[in-house]
Design an enzyme around this catalytic site. Structure first.
Site, mmCIF file in Angstrom:
data_model
loop_
_atom_site.group_PDB
_atom_site.id
_atom_site.type_symbol
_atom_site.label_atom_id
_atom_site.label_comp_id
_atom_site.label_asym_id
_atom_site.label_seq_id
_atom_site.Cartn_x
_atom_site.Cartn_y
_atom_site.Cartn_z
ATOM 1 N N TYR A 105 0.677 -2.543 -3.113
ATOM 2 C CA TYR A 105 1.389 -3.387 -1.788
ATOM 3 C C TYR A 105 2.598 -4.120 -2.268
ATOM 4 O O TYR A 105 3.704 -4.225 -1.591
ATOM 5 C CB TYR A 105 0.346 -4.439 -1.236
ATOM 6 C CG TYR A 105 -0.535 -3.521 -0.219
ATOM 7 C CD1 TYR A 105 -0.125 -3.347 0.947
ATOM 8 C CD2 TYR A 105 -1.621 -2.830 -0.755
ATOM 9 C CE1 TYR A 105 -0.952 -2.711 1.837
ATOM 10 C CE2 TYR A 105 -2.592 -2.058 0.146
ATOM 11 C CZ TYR A 105 -1.978 -1.935 1.426
ATOM 12 O OH TYR A 105 -2.615 -1.267 2.417
ATOM 13 N N GLU A 147 -9.359 -2.693 3.402
ATOM 14 C CA GLU A 147 -9.786 -1.622 2.275
ATOM 15 C C GLU A 147 -10.675 -1.930 1.385
ATOM 16 O O GLU A 147 -11.548 -1.088 0.863
ATOM 17 C CB GLU A 147 -8.240 -1.172 1.784
ATOM 18 C CG GLU A 147 -7.609 -0.451 2.731
ATOM 19 C CD GLU A 147 -5.896 -0.507 2.233
ATOM 20 O OE1 GLU A 147 -5.412 -0.778 1.392
ATOM 21 O OE2 GLU A 147 -5.336 -0.291 3.355
ATOM 22 N N PRO A 287 -13.637 19.148 13.506
ATOM 23 C CA PRO A 287 -14.352 18.342 13.744
ATOM 24 C C PRO A 287 -15.184 18.491 14.913
ATOM 25 O O PRO A 287 -16.438 17.979 15.041
ATOM 26 C CB PRO A 287 -13.397 16.716 13.919
ATOM 27 C CG PRO A 287 -12.162 17.578 14.618
ATOM 28 C CD PRO A 287 -12.067 18.944 13.582
ATOM 29 N N GLY A 403 -2.205 14.772 10.943
ATOM 30 C CA GLY A 403 -0.992 14.290 10.354
ATOM 31 C C GLY A 403 -0.644 12.682 10.604
ATOM 32 O O GLY A 403 -1.659 12.259 10.921
HETATM 33 C C1 LIG Z 1 -7.560 13.531 9.306
HETATM 34 C C2 LIG Z 1 -7.110 14.735 9.088
HETATM 35 C C3 LIG Z 1 -7.593 15.652 8.988
HETATM 36 C C4 LIG Z 1 -7.345 17.097 8.833
HETATM 37 N N1 LIG Z 1 -8.170 18.230 8.896
HETATM 38 C C5 LIG Z 1 -7.930 19.408 8.753
HETATM 39 C C6 LIG Z 1 -8.630 20.564 8.889
HETATM 40 O O1 LIG Z 1 -9.918 20.425 9.178
HETATM 41 N N2 LIG Z 1 -8.179 21.761 8.515
HETATM 42 C C7 LIG Z 1 -6.991 22.098 8.249
HETATM 43 O O2 LIG Z 1 -6.701 23.158 7.731
HETATM 44 N N3 LIG Z 1 -6.297 21.102 8.222
HETATM 45 C C8 LIG Z 1 -6.639 19.861 8.366
HETATM 46 N N4 LIG Z 1 -5.618 18.669 8.114
HETATM 47 C C9 LIG Z 1 -4.374 18.963 7.793
HETATM 48 C C10 LIG Z 1 -4.023 18.987 6.028
HETATM 49 O O3 LIG Z 1 -4.494 17.572 5.657
HETATM 50 C C11 LIG Z 1 -2.813 19.481 5.692
HETATM 51 O O4 LIG Z 1 -1.812 18.448 6.301
HETATM 52 C C12 LIG Z 1 -2.436 20.994 6.055
HETATM 53 O O5 LIG Z 1 -3.539 21.654 5.378
HETATM 54 C C13 LIG Z 1 -1.230 21.372 5.489
HETATM 55 O O6 LIG Z 1 -0.924 20.877 4.156
HETATM 56 P P1 LIG Z 1 -0.071 21.897 3.126
HETATM 57 O O7 LIG Z 1 -0.095 21.202 1.495
HETATM 58 O O8 LIG Z 1 -0.790 23.308 3.031
HETATM 59 O O9 LIG Z 1 1.294 21.854 3.635
HETATM 60 P P2 LIG Z 1 2.629 20.697 3.041
HETATM 61 O O10 LIG Z 1 3.160 21.268 1.853
HETATM 62 O O11 LIG Z 1 2.052 19.522 3.309
HETATM 63 O O12 LIG Z 1 3.356 21.127 4.199
HETATM 64 C C14 LIG Z 1 3.042 20.615 5.706
HETATM 65 C C15 LIG Z 1 4.038 21.200 6.755
HETATM 66 O O13 LIG Z 1 5.208 20.942 6.588
HETATM 67 C C16 LIG Z 1 6.270 22.102 6.396
HETATM 68 N N5 LIG Z 1 7.542 21.440 5.456
HETATM 69 C C17 LIG Z 1 7.150 21.500 4.256
HETATM 70 N N6 LIG Z 1 8.214 20.992 3.737
HETATM 71 C C18 LIG Z 1 9.216 21.175 4.586
HETATM 72 C C19 LIG Z 1 10.608 20.973 4.588
HETATM 73 N N7 LIG Z 1 11.179 20.674 3.556
HETATM 74 N N8 LIG Z 1 11.430 21.177 5.861
HETATM 75 C C20 LIG Z 1 10.650 21.548 6.970
HETATM 76 N N9 LIG Z 1 9.146 21.588 6.923
HETATM 77 C C21 LIG Z 1 8.509 21.345 5.792
HETATM 78 C C22 LIG Z 1 5.412 23.218 5.996
HETATM 79 O O14 LIG Z 1 6.076 24.186 6.336
HETATM 80 C C23 LIG Z 1 4.040 22.612 6.553
HETATM 81 O O15 LIG Z 1 3.990 23.409 7.864
HETATM 82 C C24 LIG Z 1 -5.994 17.537 8.349
HETATM 83 C C25 LIG Z 1 -5.238 16.233 8.417
HETATM 84 C C26 LIG Z 1 -5.514 15.077 8.639
HETATM 85 C C27 LIG Z 1 -4.711 13.889 8.551
HETATM 86 C C1 HEM Z 2 1.811 -2.969 5.443
HETATM 87 C C2 HEM Z 2 2.005 -2.130 4.620
HETATM 88 C C3 HEM Z 2 1.610 -0.571 5.086
HETATM 89 C C4 HEM Z 2 1.563 0.134 6.248
HETATM 90 C C5 HEM Z 2 1.965 -0.710 7.597
HETATM 91 C C6 HEM Z 2 1.359 1.303 6.112
HETATM 92 C C7 HEM Z 2 1.257 2.366 7.061
HETATM 93 C C8 HEM Z 2 0.818 3.733 7.087
HETATM 94 C C9 HEM Z 2 0.624 4.492 8.076
HETATM 95 C C10 HEM Z 2 0.782 4.337 9.634
HETATM 96 C C11 HEM Z 2 0.075 5.854 7.718
HETATM 97 C C12 HEM Z 2 -0.277 6.895 8.458
HETATM 98 C C13 HEM Z 2 -1.628 6.914 8.902
HETATM 99 C C14 HEM Z 2 -1.980 7.858 9.885
HETATM 100 O O1 HEM Z 2 -2.429 8.935 9.245
HETATM 101 O O2 HEM Z 2 -1.705 8.020 11.036
HETATM 102 C C15 HEM Z 2 -0.129 5.498 5.983
HETATM 103 C C16 HEM Z 2 -0.701 6.420 5.245
HETATM 104 C C17 HEM Z 2 -0.446 6.441 3.975
HETATM 105 N N1 HEM Z 2 0.195 5.171 3.317
HETATM 106 FE FE1 HEM Z 2 0.519 3.361 3.924
HETATM 107 N N2 HEM Z 2 0.979 1.568 4.936
HETATM 108 C C18 HEM Z 2 1.354 0.618 4.049
HETATM 109 C C19 HEM Z 2 1.144 0.364 2.604
HETATM 110 C C20 HEM Z 2 0.794 1.362 1.759
HETATM 111 C C21 HEM Z 2 0.999 1.241 0.527
HETATM 112 C C22 HEM Z 2 1.072 0.069 -0.454
HETATM 113 C C23 HEM Z 2 1.006 2.461 -0.323
HETATM 114 C C24 HEM Z 2 0.888 3.173 -1.669
HETATM 115 C C25 HEM Z 2 1.967 2.538 -2.490
HETATM 116 C C26 HEM Z 2 0.755 3.479 0.945
HETATM 117 C C27 HEM Z 2 0.600 4.837 0.855
HETATM 118 C C28 HEM Z 2 0.098 5.713 1.933
HETATM 119 C C29 HEM Z 2 -0.296 6.967 1.674
HETATM 120 C C30 HEM Z 2 -0.566 7.666 0.384
HETATM 121 C C31 HEM Z 2 -0.565 7.478 2.942
HETATM 122 C C32 HEM Z 2 -1.231 8.841 3.425
HETATM 123 C C33 HEM Z 2 -0.492 9.890 3.946
HETATM 124 C C34 HEM Z 2 0.930 10.551 3.244
HETATM 125 O O3 HEM Z 2 0.847 10.208 2.056
HETATM 126 O O4 HEM Z 2 1.774 10.692 3.992
HETATM 127 N N3 HEM Z 2 0.691 2.663 2.193
HETATM 128 N N4 HEM Z 2 0.355 4.217 5.775
#
Ligand SMILES: Cc1cc2nc3c(=O)[nH]c(=O)nc-3n(C[C@H](O)[C@H](O)[C@H](O)COP(=O)(O)OP(=O)(O)OC[C@H]3O[C@@H](n4cnc5c(N)ncnc54)[C@H](O)[C@@H]3O)c2cc1C
Ligand code: HEM
Length: 411
Positions: A105, A147, A287, A403
């Protein structure tokens, strides 16, 4: 779970409150620029944090939008604990699943406040910056405490990961493969609530890690977990997905994966007798299958409607699970919608052409029903609007977003 524990005693000082209130419109205007600058500076100084963050979401912009949304939501709602509770709950589960530590943080605080100052220029008066420093740490304090409670409740910790072996790999549709995961050695897998997910960590190259969340896609059984992963194939504008392709390519039977404990606050109701509607599109089915299989085990007399939308028949996953559930749940009805319009019989019923029409579901269960939605954001926005338009109370509609959530219901 923890929602009521948030912000019971708002501690923002009287001096800061008006400054925070006045800065909401300014933040709305500059929020995206602020978070983009923040991430750029933070990753430059702390490149190791790219192992923690979802760099796919960074590249496609969705995480940047989400953090901006969280900052706005906080500024706009600091007096309104009720609106913030569920939002913070979702963030806490996500943070804990990826292994966030309290020490992170300070790093984020430094770079986020630094980016606010740079972007606002002269408008960033010392008073305004003091108010935002205070606001950030009030929010950070709430998150750190929640957390810690969640880590404790699962006997986990930021560095805790569960080694699991892939014991079965099964093609569930053209794009979706399920992986059944068993503990390694004498380990035991904890039970979870249907709707929860695990974070899967993969090492893409030596020292370079990424993690993604995958919903558990079967009922808890004490022995194994199952996830179902859609391969993101990419197209002319978007590269192939990193982790989904890695898993489809490398996670053969026998492979050991490192995953988090199950987390997540999306929890389709299993007990009770209110009708329940499980509405999904695409891989958002995962889910719902967990909920359906759990209902079949624990509450088979529940009135359940399962509705699923897909582009075409070959993309419909987990049909065997639905067929088995139909046999076990006498009050289950199923509806499939295929955008392609191709004729198909799925799980004993004729698929309907086009997008999901919630009227079909409402005609069976009415509005006095718990609705659970999972699928692409536009699908959920359309379905939620349709349900509310037909008089379903907002508190009856629950959703999971695969996402970062755009928090559009409180903005
Ligand atoms: C709570 C939760 C539950 C989930 N459950 C499932 C599940 O049950 N099954 C499942 O398949 N997935 C699930 N997902 C989604 C999963 O976590 C991943 O996000 C998904 O598999 C895509 O990850 P990836 O690493 O393959 O793609 P990533 O590399 O993360 O890319 C994600 C998307 O962004 C696009 N992208 C990447 N780089 C760029 C760029 N430079 N410009 C434009 N677009 C770009 C990619 O083309 C892709 O469409 C869940 C996500 C969450 C948050
Ligand atoms: C007040 C402080 C913070 C706020 C308000 C915040 C807010 C959020 C929100 C809104 C998400 C997306 C949740 C969703 O899935 O809908 C998220 C995910 C995430 N946050 Fe934070 N965050 C905070 C601090 C931090 C810190 C300190 C870290 C680590 C350095 C962090 C790392 C991440 C990571 C790794 C994710 C998972 C998704 C991703 O990587 O894209 N966050 N946070």
């Amino acid at each position: 779970m923890y929602a009521n524990a948030y912000l019971e005693n708002p501690v923002l000082s009287d001096a800061s409150k008006p400054l925070i209130d006045a800065s909401v419109p300014v933040l709305r205007q500059h929020g995206l620029a602020i978070t983009q600058l923040f991430y750029r500076n933070m990753f430059e100084e702390r490149p190791e944090l790219t192992n923690l963050f979802n760099m796919g979401n960074q590249a496609n912009g969705s995480q940047q939008q989400s953090l901006a949304a969280a900052v706005f939501a906080y500024a706009a709602n600091h007096r309104n604990a009720e609106a913030l509770g569920p939002v913070l709950e979702r963030i806490v589960h996500k943070h804990v699943s990826v292994g966030l530590k309290p020490s992170h943080y300070a790093i984020v605080g430094k770079h986020l406040l630094g980016a606010v100052k740079t972007t606002l220029g002269e408008a960033a008066t010392p008073e305004l910056m003091t108010a935002w420093d205070e606001a950030y740490w009030v929010l950070a304090g709430e998150l750190i405490a929640a957390e810690a409670r969640l880590y404790q409740s699962t006997n986990g910790g930021p560095d805790h990961r569960v080694p699991v072996r892939v014991v079965q790999r099964k093609q569930q549709s053209d794009d979706i493969v399920s992986f059944t995961l068993a503990p390694v050695g004498d380990g035991k897998l904890v039970d979870f609530a249907p709707g929860q997910y695990v974070s899967v960590v993969v090492e893409l190259s030596p020292g370079k890690f990424q993690q993604r969340q995958y919903s558990l896609s079967d009922a808890p059984n004490g022995n194994t977990w199952r996830i179902s992963v859609k391969v993101e194939r990419g197209d002319a504008e978007r590269p192939v997905g990193t982790v989904s392709n890695w898993l489809h390519r490398n996670a053969d039977e026998g492979t050991v994966l490192m995953v988090s404990q199950p987390y997540g606050d999306f929890a389709p109701s299993i007990e009770g007798d209110t009708p329940v509607a499980l509405l999904s599109a695409g891989v958002g089915i995962t889910p719902m299958i967990s909920a359906l299989n759990t209902l079949a085990q624990r509450n088979p007399n529940r009135r359940v409607v399962f509705a699923h939308a897909a582009r075409e028949r070959s993309q419909v996953a987990h049909i065997e699970d639905v067929v088995a559930a139909v046999a076990k749940l006498p009050k289950l009805s199923t509806h499939y919608f295929l955008e392609s319009g191709e004729p198909a019989t799925i799980a004993g019923g004729k698929a309907l052409p086009g997008r999901m029409a919630v009227e079909r579901v409402l005609a069976e269960v009415g509005t006095d029903c718990d609705f659970y939605l999972c699928g692409p954001l536009p699908f959920m926005q359309v379905q939620r609007a349709a349900l509310e338009g037909h008089g379903v109370a907002a508190h009856r509609i629950h959703r999971e977003v695969f996402g970062p959530d755009l928090l559009d219901d409180i903005l």
